[in-house]
Design an enzyme around this catalytic site. Structure first.
Site, PDB file in Angstrom:
ATOM      1  N   LYS A   1      -2.425   5.381  -9.322  1.00 47.83           N
ATOM      2  CA  LYS A   1      -2.101   4.320  -8.362  1.00 47.83           C
ATOM      3  C   LYS A   1      -1.893   2.998  -9.093  1.00 47.83           C
ATOM      4  O   LYS A   1      -2.735   2.565  -9.878  1.00 47.83           O
ATOM      5  CB  LYS A   1      -3.232   4.179  -7.337  1.00 47.83           C
ATOM      6  CG  LYS A   1      -3.049   3.049  -6.332  1.00 47.83           C
ATOM      7  CD  LYS A   1      -4.277   2.949  -5.419  1.00 47.83           C
ATOM      8  CE  LYS A   1      -4.208   1.732  -4.511  1.00 47.83           C
ATOM      9  NZ  LYS A   1      -5.438   1.591  -3.683  1.00 47.83           N
TER      10      LYS A   1
ATOM     11  N   ASP B   1      -3.409  -6.042  -3.719  1.00 47.47           N
ATOM     12  CA  ASP B   1      -3.494  -5.447  -2.388  1.00 47.47           C
ATOM     13  C   ASP B   1      -4.114  -6.443  -1.412  1.00 47.47           C
ATOM     14  O   ASP B   1      -5.314  -6.692  -1.435  1.00 47.47           O
ATOM     15  CB  ASP B   1      -4.339  -4.171  -2.430  1.00 47.47           C
ATOM     16  CG  ASP B   1      -4.445  -3.510  -1.065  1.00 47.47           C
ATOM     17  OD1 ASP B   1      -3.609  -3.809  -0.190  1.00 47.47           O
ATOM     18  OD2 ASP B   1      -5.369  -2.693  -0.882  1.00 47.47           O
TER      19      ASP B   1
ATOM     20  N   ASP C   1      -6.411  -3.152  -8.347  1.00 42.67           N
ATOM     21  CA  ASP C   1      -6.113  -1.961  -7.563  1.00 42.67           C
ATOM     22  C   ASP C   1      -5.095  -1.054  -8.258  1.00 42.67           C
ATOM     23  O   ASP C   1      -4.600  -0.104  -7.666  1.00 42.67           O
ATOM     24  CB  ASP C   1      -5.605  -2.361  -6.170  1.00 42.67           C
ATOM     25  CG  ASP C   1      -5.938  -1.329  -5.109  1.00 42.67           C
ATOM     26  OD1 ASP C   1      -6.787  -0.463  -5.373  1.00 42.67           O
ATOM     27  OD2 ASP C   1      -5.337  -1.382  -4.022  1.00 42.67           O
TER      28      ASP C   1
ATOM     29  N   LYS D   1      -7.207  -7.663   4.610  1.00 37.13           N
ATOM     30  CA  LYS D   1      -8.577  -7.503   4.133  1.00 37.13           C
ATOM     31  C   LYS D   1      -9.414  -8.740   4.462  1.00 37.13           C
ATOM     32  O   LYS D   1      -8.910  -9.868   4.496  1.00 37.13           O
ATOM     33  CB  LYS D   1      -8.593  -7.298   2.611  1.00 37.13           C
ATOM     34  CG  LYS D   1      -7.996  -5.975   2.162  1.00 37.13           C
ATOM     35  CD  LYS D   1      -8.064  -5.852   0.650  1.00 37.13           C
ATOM     36  CE  LYS D   1      -7.499  -4.516   0.197  1.00 37.13           C
ATOM     37  NZ  LYS D   1      -8.340  -3.378   0.593  1.00 37.13           N
TER      38      LYS D   1
ATOM     39  N   ASP E   1      -3.503  -1.072   5.193  1.00 43.42           N
ATOM     40  CA  ASP E   1      -4.433  -1.165   4.066  1.00 43.42           C
ATOM     41  C   ASP E   1      -4.737   0.209   3.475  1.00 43.42           C
ATOM     42  O   ASP E   1      -5.464   0.309   2.495  1.00 43.42           O
ATOM     43  CB  ASP E   1      -5.728  -1.858   4.497  1.00 43.42           C
ATOM     44  CG  ASP E   1      -6.575  -2.305   3.316  1.00 43.42           C
ATOM     45  OD1 ASP E   1      -6.006  -2.498   2.222  1.00 43.42           O
ATOM     46  OD2 ASP E   1      -7.792  -2.453   3.483  1.00 43.42           O
TER      47      ASP E   1
ATOM     48  N   GLU F   1      -2.580   1.934   1.881  1.00 40.97           N
ATOM     49  CA  GLU F   1      -1.269   1.977   1.221  1.00 40.97           C
ATOM     50  C   GLU F   1      -1.252   2.838  -0.029  1.00 40.97           C
ATOM     51  O   GLU F   1      -0.214   3.382  -0.411  1.00 40.97           O
ATOM     52  CB  GLU F   1      -0.819   0.545   0.874  1.00 40.97           C
ATOM     53  CG  GLU F   1      -1.302  -0.022  -0.445  1.00 40.97           C
ATOM     54  CD  GLU F   1      -2.816  -0.170  -0.538  1.00 40.97           C
ATOM     55  OE1 GLU F   1      -3.337  -0.129  -1.658  1.00 40.97           O
ATOM     56  OE2 GLU F   1      -3.494  -0.323   0.501  1.00 40.97           O
TER      57      GLU F   1
ATOM     58  N   ARG G   1      -2.447   5.774  -0.712  1.00 44.68           N
ATOM     59  CA  ARG G   1      -2.103   7.181  -0.496  1.00 44.68           C
ATOM     60  C   ARG G   1      -0.606   7.349  -0.207  1.00 44.68           C
ATOM     61  O   ARG G   1      -0.043   8.406  -0.452  1.00 44.68           O
ATOM     62  CB  ARG G   1      -2.960   7.763   0.630  1.00 44.68           C
ATOM     63  CG  ARG G   1      -2.710   7.209   1.996  1.00 44.68           C
ATOM     64  CD  ARG G   1      -3.885   7.414   2.944  1.00 44.68           C
ATOM     65  NE  ARG G   1      -5.016   6.589   2.556  1.00 44.68           N
ATOM     66  CZ  ARG G   1      -6.186   6.573   3.190  1.00 44.68           C
ATOM     67  NH1 ARG G   1      -6.370   7.359   4.250  1.00 44.68           N
ATOM     68  NH2 ARG G   1      -7.166   5.794   2.786  1.00 44.68           N
TER      69      ARG G   1
END
Length: 448
Positions: A215, A220, A236, A227, A295, A297, A299
């Site tokens: 990833k 993010d 991230d 968030k 959020d 995102e 996956r």
């Protein structure tokens, strides 16, 4: 720097004391000698921690060189013991990049080894691996304004330039043409365009490659499912950094294995182009996805990257690694990473590798009942869940792996250290996964 001793003068000596007080560092019999306590029958992790503590203590005392007789470790564990000592020492001394106007110069600390026997090859391999772990830490610690997806692609390309690794960076037009709609749902939310970074190392025979998918969310915000706090979200992309470092270490050490790393690099921001809750989007696999949370995102981009690894890179096995869910961090803290797998033998290979590296992994259940977590009335899959967040994320990604042997690593709790964890993990990025992915691929060399 760690190297074999050839008679140079040193300031300090480190004495390994088997059967001493575990974890202790006490004055030795000679001036400037540290006696380091270890169990009577030490494990590699004991040695790793011991060397890290000694390195930090000597640095605190202002030392610039030390001599260590490694023969007790070599007698107990052979080359693995030597590697653990070297790794603990080198990783403990890592320091983050900084952008201060006035930088404090820190003198290097050199470690000289005796009693290593014919350990030159182990020393050389471990030093290379440690350097790439530190490279991964550098990437993860870097602020997001200094590591956009394009900058990440440039950093990876530069790092690989002298190695037998082919680097391909697909821009937004190329990934759009591949039908990577899930990847673009996230990546199009930012003025900084997404990049799909692919690294190929072919050190083995003609067998299909193992794919390492990491990833690469360079920042993010959570998107419109914003968030509460965004501190730390520059990291991230720790999974992407880990797979990059692992493949580059394999290449530099010329491990006879074929590996491909795929890093979907994006930013998840809020803009007029951002995707929204309740949207239904497509994916490279053809599966449709209902968005429950913007959020969730990671996956989405991993789904397309896994499909790419299987369909375009012909991967025989896939590992994905990601700082994926807060749920895994709440469940396992900073001690272990969560794992999901569709193949018991592949999972066993991961655990065998982890037995050498000291990294901890805990397998999550994947009972058929958990598929309900990702069911949608209007699409093939749902990207969020009301509970069991870490399991739901794993089940979602499993749908894109299909019949290809697959292991999923959720490192949200372990990719970053508060400074209170292992002594060889200073505050900040840990480089979690690099050593285990390296060891697993090395173990599988020639077996495919």
């Amino acid at each position: 720097m760690v190297r074999l001793w050839n008679g140079e003068d040193v300031q300090w000596k480190i004495k390994l004391c088997l059967g001493g007080k575990e974890g202790s560092l006490e004055p030795g019999e000679e001036a400037r000698e540290l006696a380091a306590g270890l169990p009577e029958k030490p494990k590699a992790e004991d040695l790793r921690r011991c060397a890290a503590r000694a390195a930090l203590e000597i640095r605190t005392l202002g030392g610039t060189s030390a001599l260590l007789d490694v023969s007790p470790a070599v007698e107990a564990l052979g080359g693995e013991g030597l590697a653990a000592l070297v790794q603990g020492f080198e990783l403990a001394l890592y320091r983050q990049e900084n952008w201060k106007q006035e930088k404090k110069e820190e003198k290097p600390l050199d470690l000289y080894l005796t009693g290593a026997g014919d350990g030159d090859a182990v020393l050389a391999e471990t030093t290379v691996l440690d350097r790439w772990v530190c490279f991964a830490r550098d990437l993860v610690n870097r602020p997001s304004n200094k590591l956009t997806p394009v900058m990440l692609a440039q950093a990876v390309t530069e790092a690989a330039k002298d190695l037998p690794v082919e680097v391909q960076v697909l821009d937004e037009n190329e990934t759009r043409a591949l039908g990577m709609e899930a990847f673009h749902a996230v990546g199009d939310s930012s003025a900084n365009p997404p990049r799909l970074i692919v690294l190929r190392y072919r050190g083995g025979r003609e067998e299909a490659p193992i794919a390492l998918v990491g990833k690469g969310v360079c920042f993010d915000s959570g998107g419109y499912s914003i968030k509460r706090s965004m501190r730390g979200m520059k990291g991230d992309m720790a999974g992407g950094a880990s797979v990059c470092a692992a493949i580059l270490a394999l290449a530099e050490n010329r491990v006879p294995v074929n590996v491909t790393a795929v890093i979907p690099a994006v930013e998840n921001r809020i803009s007029p182009a951002s995707f929204l809750p309740d949207d239904v989007i497509g994916s490279m696999s053809g599966k449709t996805i209902e968005i429950g949370s913007t959020d969730a995102e990671g996956r989405l981009i991993l789904a397309d990257a896994i499909t790419y690894a299987i369909e375009k890179e012909n991967a025989c096995k896939v590992v994905d690694i990601a700082t994926l869910t807060g749920a895994i961090a709440r469940m396992l803290g900073g001690v272990a990473a969560g794992v999901m797998a569709n193949d018991d033998d592949f999972y066993a290979a991961l655990q065998s590798a982890a037995g050498h590296t000291g990294e901890k992994f805990w397998r999550m259940p994947d009972y058929p009942e958990y598929k309900k977590l990702i069911e949608s009335p209007v699409a093939d899959l749902y990207n969020s869940s009301e509970g069991c967040g870490a399991i739901a994320a794993g089940m979602f990604l499993r749908a894109f792996a299909g019949d290809t042997p697959w292991v999923h690593l959720d490192i949200a709790g372990t990719g970053h250290s508060s400074g209170q964890g292992q002594p060889y993990q200073p505050k900040g990025a840990t480089g979690m996964g690099v050593t285990t992915l390296y060891q697993m691929c090395k173990d599988m060399a020639g077996k495919e």
